[in-house]
Design a protein around this motif. Structure first.
Motif, PDB file in Angstrom:
ATOM      1  N   LYS A 166       7.762  -6.277  -3.967  1.00  0.00           N
ATOM      2  CA  LYS A 166       7.316  -5.255  -4.914  1.00  0.00           C
ATOM      3  C   LYS A 166       5.834  -5.353  -5.255  1.00  0.00           C
ATOM      4  CE  LYS A 166      11.852  -4.763  -6.880  1.00  0.00           C
ATOM      5  NZ  LYS A 166      12.756  -5.058  -7.937  1.00  0.00           N
ATOM      6  N   SER A 167       5.163  -6.402  -4.786  1.00  0.00           N
ATOM      7  CA  SER A 167       3.739  -6.541  -5.111  1.00  0.00           C
ATOM      8  C   SER A 167       2.839  -5.680  -4.232  1.00  0.00           C
ATOM      9  CB  SER A 167       3.300  -8.005  -5.000  1.00  0.00           C
ATOM     10  OG  SER A 167       3.314  -8.425  -3.653  1.00  0.00           O
ATOM     11  N   VAL A 168       3.378  -5.085  -3.153  1.00  0.00           N
ATOM     12  CA  VAL A 168       2.579  -4.212  -2.295  1.00  0.00           C
ATOM     13  C   VAL A 168       2.314  -2.924  -3.059  1.00  0.00           C
ATOM     14  CG1 VAL A 168       2.539  -2.899  -0.137  1.00  0.00           C
ATOM     15  CG2 VAL A 168       3.552  -5.175  -0.181  1.00  0.00           C
ATOM     16  N   LYS A 169       1.054  -2.600  -3.226  1.00  0.00           N
ATOM     17  CA  LYS A 169       0.678  -1.397  -3.970  1.00  0.00           C
ATOM     18  C   LYS A 169      -0.079  -0.441  -3.056  1.00  0.00           C
ATOM     19  CE  LYS A 169       0.246  -3.264  -8.648  1.00  0.00           C
ATOM     20  NZ  LYS A 169       1.152  -4.301  -8.560  1.00  0.00           N
ATOM     21  N   THR A 170       0.086   0.850  -3.300  1.00  0.00           N
ATOM     22  CA  THR A 170      -0.649   1.823  -2.505  1.00  0.00           C
ATOM     23  C   THR A 170      -2.094   1.852  -2.961  1.00  0.00           C
ATOM     24  OG1 THR A 170      -0.189   3.670  -3.958  1.00  0.00           O
ATOM     25  CG2 THR A 170       1.386   3.277  -2.181  1.00  0.00           C
ATOM     26  N   LYS A 171      -2.965   2.318  -2.084  1.00  0.00           N
ATOM     27  CA  LYS A 171      -4.398   2.377  -2.372  1.00  0.00           C
ATOM     28  C   LYS A 171      -4.665   3.208  -3.635  1.00  0.00           C
ATOM     29  CE  LYS A 171      -7.986   1.818   0.709  1.00  0.00           C
ATOM     30  NZ  LYS A 171      -8.671   2.081   1.933  1.00  0.00           N
ATOM     31  N   SER A 172      -3.982   4.316  -3.803  1.00  0.00           N
ATOM     32  CA  SER A 172      -4.217   5.173  -4.966  1.00  0.00           C
ATOM     33  C   SER A 172      -3.814   4.472  -6.261  1.00  0.00           C
ATOM     34  CB  SER A 172      -3.490   6.511  -4.835  1.00  0.00           C
ATOM     35  OG  SER A 172      -2.101   6.299  -4.779  1.00  0.00           O
ATOM     36  N   ARG A 173      -2.735   3.677  -6.249  1.00  0.00           N
ATOM     37  CA  ARG A 173      -2.314   2.963  -7.459  1.00  0.00           C
ATOM     38  C   ARG A 173      -3.259   1.813  -7.776  1.00  0.00           C
ATOM     39  NH1 ARG A 173       3.729   1.483  -6.589  1.00  0.00           N
ATOM     40  NH2 ARG A 173       3.357   2.143  -4.493  1.00  0.00           N
ATOM     41  N   ARG A 174      -3.879   1.205  -6.755  1.00  0.00           N
ATOM     42  CA  ARG A 174      -4.808   0.105  -6.995  1.00  0.00           C
ATOM     43  C   ARG A 174      -6.104   0.606  -7.600  1.00  0.00           C
ATOM     44  NH1 ARG A 174      -6.297  -2.224  -2.045  1.00  0.00           N
ATOM     45  NH2 ARG A 174      -5.006  -0.758  -0.969  1.00  0.00           N
ATOM     46  N   LEU A 175      -6.476   1.840  -7.317  1.00  0.00           N
ATOM     47  CA  LEU A 175      -7.750   2.384  -7.783  1.00  0.00           C
ATOM     48  C   LEU A 175      -7.680   2.818  -9.246  1.00  0.00           C
ATOM     49  CD1 LEU A 175      -8.748   4.457  -4.641  1.00  0.00           C
ATOM     50  CD2 LEU A 175      -9.655   2.241  -5.348  1.00  0.00           C
ATOM     51  N   LYS A 176      -6.490   2.972  -9.794  1.00  0.00           N
ATOM     52  CA  LYS A 176      -6.343   3.451 -11.188  1.00  0.00           C
ATOM     53  C   LYS A 176      -6.632   2.348 -12.171  1.00  0.00           C
ATOM     54  CE  LYS A 176      -3.236   7.181 -10.232  1.00  0.00           C
ATOM     55  NZ  LYS A 176      -1.950   7.765 -10.418  1.00  0.00           N
ATOM     56  N   HIS A 231       6.152   1.228   4.914  1.00  0.00           N
ATOM     57  CA  HIS A 231       5.563   2.475   4.442  1.00  0.00           C
ATOM     58  C   HIS A 231       4.526   2.197   3.352  1.00  0.00           C
ATOM     59  CE1 HIS A 231       6.075   6.665   2.551  1.00  0.00           C
ATOM     60  NE2 HIS A 231       5.375   6.802   3.654  1.00  0.00           N
ATOM     61  N   ASP A 232       4.881   1.335   2.404  1.00  0.00           N
ATOM     62  CA  ASP A 232       3.941   0.987   1.339  1.00  0.00           C
ATOM     63  C   ASP A 232       2.682   0.329   1.900  1.00  0.00           C
ATOM     64  OD1 ASP A 232       5.723   1.992  -0.520  1.00  0.00           O
ATOM     65  OD2 ASP A 232       6.327   0.024  -1.284  1.00  0.00           O
ATOM     66  N   LYS A 233       2.839  -0.509   2.914  1.00  0.00           N
ATOM     67  CA  LYS A 233       1.675  -1.187   3.503  1.00  0.00           C
ATOM     68  C   LYS A 233       0.725  -0.175   4.131  1.00  0.00           C
ATOM     69  CE  LYS A 233      -0.792  -4.734   4.632  1.00  0.00           C
ATOM     70  NZ  LYS A 233      -1.411  -5.587   3.614  1.00  0.00           N
ATOM     71  N   ILE A 234       1.256   0.802   4.835  1.00  0.00           N
ATOM     72  CA  ILE A 234       0.416   1.850   5.431  1.00  0.00           C
ATOM     73  C   ILE A 234      -0.435   2.510   4.350  1.00  0.00           C
ATOM     74  CG2 ILE A 234       0.456   4.159   6.489  1.00  0.00           C
ATOM     75  CD1 ILE A 234       2.934   3.164   8.091  1.00  0.00           C
ATOM     76  N   HIS A 235       0.205   2.876   3.241  1.00  0.00           N
ATOM     77  CA  HIS A 235      -0.514   3.575   2.177  1.00  0.00           C
ATOM     78  C   HIS A 235      -1.400   2.638   1.347  1.00  0.00           C
ATOM     79  CE1 HIS A 235       0.971   7.594   2.881  1.00  0.00           C
ATOM     80  NE2 HIS A 235       2.128   7.044   3.184  1.00  0.00           N
ATOM     81  N   ALA A 236      -1.179   1.341   1.444  1.00  0.00           N
ATOM     82  CA  ALA A 236      -2.056   0.374   0.780  1.00  0.00           C
ATOM     83  C   ALA A 236      -3.346   0.168   1.578  1.00  0.00           C
ATOM     84  CB  ALA A 236      -1.336  -0.959   0.602  1.00  0.00           C
TER      85      ALA A 236
END
Length: 101
Positions: free
Chosen positions: A91-101, A46-51
């Motif tokens: 735990k290192s997989v981050k969603t796209k929205s969290r990476r943009l912050k 799920h996290d990968k999809i949103h990343a």
């Protein structure tokens, strides 16, 4: 009365489901998908999809498992994660929205 079979596999990677797991709306809630069906996935899947995808991309182009699996970044991820135990979570997989912050 018909028996209902519970599917106990992650529909993205095909591995047996284990905790942590999440429900995924094929059309994001924020894009009108509140009352659409959900699928159960490993949290890492799920996290990968949103990343990889924005919510607009998920709504417009990637709103089925088949379309998600066809994207090169997701298919490569699936090949990699299928070798892991069902309970594996990175735990290192981050969603796209969290990476943009």
């Amino acid at each position: 009365m018909m028996a209902v079979e519970i599917i106990n596999i992650c529909l993205l990677c095909g591995r047996q489901l284990a905790e942590p797991s999440n429900k995924h709306h094929l059309i994001p809630v924020s894009k009108g998908g509140k009352n659409t069906p959900t699928i159960l996935l490993h949290k890492i899947c799920h996290d990968k999809i949103h990343a990889v995808f924005t919510e607009n991309e998920l709504k417009r182009e990637y709103n089925t498992i088949e379309r998600l699996q066809q994207r090169e970044e997701i298919s490569s991820f699936i090949k990699w994660v299928r070798k892991k135990e069902p309970e594996f979570y990175d735990k290192s997989v981050k969603t796209k929205s969290r990476r943009l912050k």
